[in-house]
Design a protein around this motif. Structure first.
Motif, short mmCIF file in Angstrom:
data_model
loop_
_atom_site.label_atom_id
_atom_site.label_comp_id
_atom_site.label_asym_id
_atom_site.label_seq_id
_atom_site.Cartn_x
_atom_site.Cartn_y
_atom_site.Cartn_z
N ASP A 1 -77.26 84.07 28.74
CA ASP A 1 -78.29 83.51 29.61
C ASP A 1 -78.29 81.99 29.39
O ASP A 1 -78.58 81.51 28.29
CB ASP A 1 -79.67 84.10 29.29
CG ASP A 1 -79.73 85.60 29.62
OD1 ASP A 1 -78.74 86.15 30.16
OD2 ASP A 1 -80.77 86.21 29.33
N HIS B 1 -86.76 79.94 35.49
CA HIS B 1 -87.06 80.91 34.43
C HIS B 1 -88.50 81.38 34.49
O HIS B 1 -89.21 81.49 33.48
CB HIS B 1 -86.73 80.31 33.05
CG HIS B 1 -86.30 81.34 32.04
ND1 HIS B 1 -87.21 82.09 31.32
CD2 HIS B 1 -85.09 81.76 31.65
CE1 HIS B 1 -86.54 82.90 30.52
NE2 HIS B 1 -85.26 82.73 30.71
N ASP C 1 -80.19 79.40 29.90
CA ASP C 1 -81.53 78.92 30.21
C ASP C 1 -81.67 77.41 30.10
O ASP C 1 -82.48 76.80 30.79
CB ASP C 1 -82.56 79.57 29.27
CG ASP C 1 -82.58 81.09 29.39
OD1 ASP C 1 -82.02 81.63 30.35
OD2 ASP C 1 -83.19 81.73 28.50
N HIS D 1 -80.69 84.00 37.53
CA HIS D 1 -81.67 84.22 36.45
C HIS D 1 -82.96 83.47 36.78
O HIS D 1 -83.46 82.69 35.97
CB HIS D 1 -81.04 83.72 35.14
CG HIS D 1 -81.74 84.12 33.89
ND1 HIS D 1 -82.21 85.39 33.65
CD2 HIS D 1 -82.06 83.41 32.77
CE1 HIS D 1 -82.78 85.44 32.46
NE2 HIS D 1 -82.70 84.24 31.90
N HIS E 1 -77.71 83.60 24.02
CA HIS E 1 -78.05 82.31 24.62
C HIS E 1 -77.26 81.23 23.91
O HIS E 1 -77.35 81.13 22.68
CB HIS E 1 -79.55 82.04 24.46
CG HIS E 1 -80.43 83.09 25.08
ND1 HIS E 1 -80.57 84.35 24.53
CD2 HIS E 1 -81.19 83.07 26.20
CE1 HIS E 1 -81.40 85.05 25.30
NE2 HIS E 1 -81.77 84.30 26.32
ZN LIG Z 1 -83.48 83.58 30.07
#
Ligand SMILES: [Zn+2]
Length: 254
Positions: free
Chosen positions: A11, A86, A13, A82, A210
């Motif tokens: 992910d 977020h 992010d 995604h 991540h």
């Molecule tokens: Zn995430």
């Protein structure tokens, strides 16, 4: 021939969640570790073992850090959605969630020039409307639910979509960042038990990591150990879209 499956996904992010909630500069800097070091460390391990996998990316990250997307795509990894910044979808109105899906899809596809096939809900939280949005945008798969240990097909409004289920226990974030309850060595130990079980049962395991977490310091060795074990034990390490395609085409699926 049946093989154990490792869906290894990341992910991306960066600092989207922190920017969305107006977090302080230090919190945002932890996310931006991805930009300076985290992503490149992860990509170099994937390159070393010739693994092509999936990165779930918020639309805002695709807009703000387009060169990260380039690095991912140039190596043949899949870019999946995604959220936009977020967001927790379960806290949004229908109109707000509609806006999140619209902005996520346009900001990512304008850069990848490909249809967005996969989605993972931020924080693994769906609203009551999320499934309808996924179906209406024609996603091939989602990777957010936790009700099974193997991929399966969801039917909704005449649309067939694959679910690649996940589990908090198989995510680096709670153990290494949020609760900081395990050392990397303890986490690897637990995940190796899960991998051995998956091998013995010829099953499926989805590990979520991540770059800002697993890419920090010596933790990157956890990723390398996982990949070495999986490759030397005959696991299939597909991108999410490849795995979803194989599930939806499987003759046993009704
Ligand atoms: Zn995430």
């Amino acid at each position: 021939m049946k093989r154990p499956i490792l869906f290894l996904s990341f992910d991306l992010d960066v600092d989207s969640a922190e920017a969305y909630r107006g977090a302080d500069p230090v919190a945002r800097s932890r996310g931006r570790f991805t930009v300076k070091k985290g992503l490149d460390k992860v990509l170099s391990v994937l390159d070393k073992y010739d693994v092509r996998t999936t990165f779930f990316v918020p639309g805002w990250v695709a807009e703000k850090y387009p060169w990260l997307l380039e690095r991912i795509m140039s190596r043949g990894h899949e870019v999946a959605g995604h959220g936009y910044m977020h967001e927790r979808l379960d806290q949004l109105s229908w109109e707000e969630e509609n806006d999140v899906f619209r902005k996520m899809v346009s900001s990512i596809t304008s850069r990848t020039r490909e249809k967005l096939l996969g989605f993972r809900a931020p924080y693994w939280r769906w609203s009551d409307n999320t499934l309808s949005f996924l179906a209406s945008y024609g996603f091939l798969y989602d990777s957010s639910l936790m009700d099974d240990e193997e991929p399966y097909v969801i039917e909704h409004n005449g649309v067939r979509m694959v679910e690649l289920p996940v589990d908090w226990r198989l995510d680096d974030w709670p153990y290494l960042e949020y609760y900081r309850s395990l050392t990397p060595r303890e986490l690897l130990d637990m995940w190796m038990d899960e991998l051995r079980y998956t091998k013995e049962s010829q099953g499926y395991i989805a590990l979520t990591m991540h770059p800002q977490c697993i890419g920090r310091g010596a933790r990157i060795r956890v990723l390398e150990s996982i990949i070495k074990y999986a490759i030397s034990n005959g696991f299939w390490l597909p991108r999410g879209s490849e795995l979803a395609e194989s599930v939806i085409q499987s003759p046993g699926v009704e």
